[in-house]
Design a protein around this motif. Structure first.
Motif, PDB file in Angstrom:
ATOM      1  N   MET A 120       0.797  -1.227   0.000  1.00 26.50           N
ATOM      2  CA  MET A 120       0.000   0.000   0.000  1.00 26.50           C
ATOM      3  C   MET A 120       0.833   1.284   0.000  1.00 26.50           C
ATOM      4  SD  MET A 120      -3.271  -0.702  -0.135  1.00 26.50           S
ATOM      5  CE  MET A 120      -2.684  -1.742  -1.463  1.00 26.50           C
ATOM      6  N   LEU A 121       2.052   1.221   0.510  1.00 25.80           N
ATOM      7  CA  LEU A 121       2.868   2.434   0.621  1.00 25.80           C
ATOM      8  C   LEU A 121       3.993   2.518  -0.397  1.00 25.80           C
ATOM      9  CD1 LEU A 121       3.116   2.654   4.525  1.00 25.80           C
ATOM     10  CD2 LEU A 121       1.479   3.793   3.008  1.00 25.80           C
ATOM     11  N   VAL A 122       4.309   1.418  -1.055  1.00 25.62           N
ATOM     12  CA  VAL A 122       5.405   1.421  -2.037  1.00 25.62           C
ATOM     13  C   VAL A 122       4.909   0.956  -3.410  1.00 25.62           C
ATOM     14  CG1 VAL A 122       7.707   0.582  -2.610  1.00 25.62           C
ATOM     15  CG2 VAL A 122       7.080   0.989  -0.211  1.00 25.62           C
ATOM     16  N   TYR A 123       4.496  -0.302  -3.485  1.00 27.20           N
ATOM     17  CA  TYR A 123       4.110  -0.882  -4.785  1.00 27.20           C
ATOM     18  C   TYR A 123       2.939  -0.145  -5.417  1.00 27.20           C
ATOM     19  CZ  TYR A 123       2.054  -4.334  -7.982  1.00 27.20           C
ATOM     20  OH  TYR A 123       1.495  -4.959  -9.065  1.00 27.20           O
ATOM     21  N   SER A 124       1.903   0.081  -4.641  1.00 25.28           N
ATOM     22  CA  SER A 124       0.702   0.693  -5.213  1.00 25.28           C
ATOM     23  C   SER A 124       0.915   2.144  -5.645  1.00 25.28           C
ATOM     24  CB  SER A 124      -0.460   0.596  -4.214  1.00 25.28           C
ATOM     25  OG  SER A 124      -1.614   1.211  -4.732  1.00 25.28           O
ATOM     26  N   PRO A 125       1.364   3.046  -4.757  1.00 24.08           N
ATOM     27  CA  PRO A 125       1.461   4.451  -5.187  1.00 24.08           C
ATOM     28  C   PRO A 125       2.590   4.745  -6.154  1.00 24.08           C
ATOM     29  CG  PRO A 125       2.259   4.214  -2.932  1.00 24.08           C
ATOM     30  CD  PRO A 125       1.670   2.893  -3.318  1.00 24.08           C
ATOM     31  N   PHE A 126       3.647   3.924  -6.151  1.00 27.90           N
ATOM     32  CA  PHE A 126       4.810   4.244  -6.985  1.00 27.90           C
ATOM     33  C   PHE A 126       4.942   3.382  -8.241  1.00 27.90           C
ATOM     34  CE2 PHE A 126       6.058   5.785  -2.753  1.00 27.90           C
ATOM     35  CZ  PHE A 126       6.292   7.116  -3.077  1.00 27.90           C
ATOM     36  N   LEU A 127       4.159   2.315  -8.343  1.00 24.62           N
ATOM     37  CA  LEU A 127       4.246   1.486  -9.546  1.00 24.62           C
ATOM     38  C   LEU A 127       2.860   1.126 -10.085  1.00 24.62           C
ATOM     39  CD1 LEU A 127       5.825  -0.074 -11.655  1.00 24.62           C
ATOM     40  CD2 LEU A 127       5.975  -1.998 -10.048  1.00 24.62           C
TER      41      LEU A 127
END
Length: 212
Positions: A129-136
């Motif tokens: 939720m904090l890395v994969y979703s917003p940044f990729l």
């Protein structure tokens, strides 16, 4: 503002999202509490283990590509200008996302472990939720659907992305409701064995696409 648009979308989808989250929780509880249901889901997990990424891709093609496109085509108020193009786009795009998600879940299991302990579930959820979703995942998904909304015009899509603050304008309005729906959902998802995480993601993604 994009934040306000996202919050409004989250509020609009709150009740159907809550129903889906409760359904996901019920599936998770039933998997561990009901031997019969456990056996049914385990068969899915066996297919996932046997066919690997190919199974992940085809699940997403059907559940996130074909089903929503057919639903829109058969619902007068939701019909798209080019339904066949939408179907082909959905199949190709969600097949690619199925492959990406398959790799990401495998990475999660490698990095944080395959067990379903509370700490592991939290670490996987936070990474998602904090890395994969917003940044990729969310940016590439937003750009792909922007291309679709622009009638598959690369030029029109580039113009949109060249304008200032494209992330705030295009990604954030979908990311905010995504956080509200997917955070509880992926906590349930990561409480299941790795082989069942892709089938659960495909099921949730299908209803998420229908909601949006």
């Amino acid at each position: 503002t994009p934040w306000q648009i996202g919050v409004c979308a989250a509020k609009a989808n709150f009740l159907p999202g809550l129903v889906l989250q409760v359904a996901a929780l019920a599936i998770g509880v039933a998997y561990y509490a009901s031997p019969g249901f456990h056996g049914i889901l385990q068969r899915l997990g066996d297919w996932q283990d046997r066919f690997g990424m190919a199974f992940s891709v085809w699940m997403r093609v059907v559940t996130n590509g074909v089903v929503p496109a057919l639903f829109c085509a058969l619902t007068p108020g939701l019909r798209l200008r080019r339904p066949w193009a939408a179907l082909l786009f959905g199949m190709a795009w969600w097949g690619a996302m199925g492959a990406l998600t398959h790799v990401f879940y495998a990475f999660q299991a490698w990095r944080w472990g395959a067990e379903a302990g509370f700490a592991t579930v939290l670490l996987k959820t936070a990474t998602d939720m904090l890395v994969y979703s917003p940044f990729l995942a969310s940016p590439i998904n937003a750009v792909a659907h922007l291309w679709q909304d622009e009638n598959y015009s690369l030029r029109a899509t580039r113009l949109q992305l060249a304008a200032p603050r494209w992330y705030r304008r295009i990604v954030l309005p979908n990311q905010v409701p995504g956080w509200t729906f997917w955070t509880p959902s992926v906590m349930v998802l990561y409480s299941l064995p790795t082989a069942l995480q892709m089938p659960m993601a495909a099921l949730l993604g299908c209803f998420w696409a229908l909601m949006c």
